[in-house]
Motif scaffolding. Structure first.
Motif, PDB file in Angstrom:
ATOM      1  N   ALA A  39       0.829  -1.205   0.000  1.00 39.77           N
ATOM      2  CA  ALA A  39       0.000   0.000   0.000  1.00 39.77           C
ATOM      3  C   ALA A  39       0.864   1.257   0.000  1.00 39.77           C
ATOM      4  O   ALA A  39       0.551   2.238  -0.687  1.00 39.77           O
ATOM      5  CB  ALA A  39      -0.938  -0.002   1.209  1.00 39.77           C
ATOM      6  N   GLN A  40       1.962   1.257   0.750  1.00 37.32           N
ATOM      7  CA  GLN A  40       2.855   2.417   0.778  1.00 37.32           C
ATOM      8  C   GLN A  40       3.529   2.617  -0.585  1.00 37.32           C
ATOM      9  O   GLN A  40       3.694   3.745  -1.043  1.00 37.32           O
ATOM     10  CB  GLN A  40       3.917   2.258   1.859  1.00 37.32           C
ATOM     11  N   LEU A  41       3.917   1.542  -1.230  1.00 38.40           N
ATOM     12  CA  LEU A  41       4.523   1.639  -2.556  1.00 38.40           C
ATOM     13  C   LEU A  41       3.518   2.202  -3.567  1.00 38.40           C
ATOM     14  O   LEU A  41       3.854   3.071  -4.367  1.00 38.40           O
ATOM     15  CB  LEU A  41       5.031   0.270  -3.017  1.00 38.40           C
ATOM     16  N   ALA A  42       2.281   1.713  -3.523  1.00 37.48           N
ATOM     17  CA  ALA A  42       1.245   2.202  -4.436  1.00 37.48           C
ATOM     18  C   ALA A  42       0.983   3.683  -4.193  1.00 37.48           C
ATOM     19  O   ALA A  42       0.851   4.461  -5.144  1.00 37.48           O
ATOM     20  CB  ALA A  42      -0.037   1.385  -4.265  1.00 37.48           C
ATOM     21  N   SER A  43       0.931   4.092  -2.942  1.00 39.21           N
ATOM     22  CA  SER A  43       0.719   5.498  -2.602  1.00 39.21           C
ATOM     23  C   SER A  43       1.858   6.367  -3.125  1.00 39.21           C
ATOM     24  O   SER A  43       1.628   7.437  -3.699  1.00 39.21           O
ATOM     25  CB  SER A  43       0.566   5.655  -1.083  1.00 39.21           C
ATOM     26  N   ALA A  44       3.091   5.915  -2.947  1.00 44.52           N
ATOM     27  CA  ALA A  44       4.257   6.671  -3.416  1.00 44.52           C
ATOM     28  C   ALA A  44       4.245   6.803  -4.938  1.00 44.52           C
ATOM     29  O   ALA A  44       4.754   7.784  -5.487  1.00 44.52           O
ATOM     30  CB  ALA A  44       5.547   5.995  -2.959  1.00 44.52           C
TER      31      ALA A  44
END
Length: 133
Positions: A39-44
């Motif tokens: 989720a953090q990678l997708a957000s970034a």
């Protein structure tokens, strides 16, 4: 105590990973956590949670590994990711190597890059209920 503080700061701070869409043209994205979740990678990469981004880690051996939203990606294996909006993934096999791909179609050019297939080698799609293409 100062040593522990120094060790803690080694795990934080800005650093870069490479992110691509289905084109496999990677661009640098800055993260602030060395243990990012899917989720953090997708957000970034600019995706909102409602977009159902699929995060695939491009491993050193050329395989793709699906990273679930709550799963922590191991950056020791690779810092390259394919991130796209999709609600499922599809499996394909290139010369006996299985890949998960986030959409039903793939271009010949991307397939060649993904499978490291030279230009002088012909691509053949084996079909189950119809003639091969």
């Amino acid at each position: 105590m100062e040593t522990n503080h120094h060790q803690a700061t080694q795990h934080n701070g800005p650093f870069q990973v490479e992110v691509s869409d289905l084109s496999l043209n990677f661009k640098a994205v800055t993260l602030h956590d060395k243990t990012p979740t899917g989720a953090q990678l997708a957000s970034a990469a600019g995706f909102k949670p409602s977009q159902n981004a699929v995060v695939l880690q491009f491993l050193e051996n050329g395989e793709l590994e699906d990273i679930r939203p709550e799963e922590v990606a191991s950056l020791q294996h690779s810092r390259k990711f394919i991130i796209v909006e999709s609600d499922r993934s599809f499996r394909l096999t290139v010369d006996g190597v299985r890949f998960d791909w986030p959409c039903q179609s793939i271009t010949g050019a991307v397939l060649r890059r993904l499978g490291e297939i030279p230009d002088d080698k012909q691509l053949l799609q084996q079909m189950t209920d119809e003639a091969d293409r």
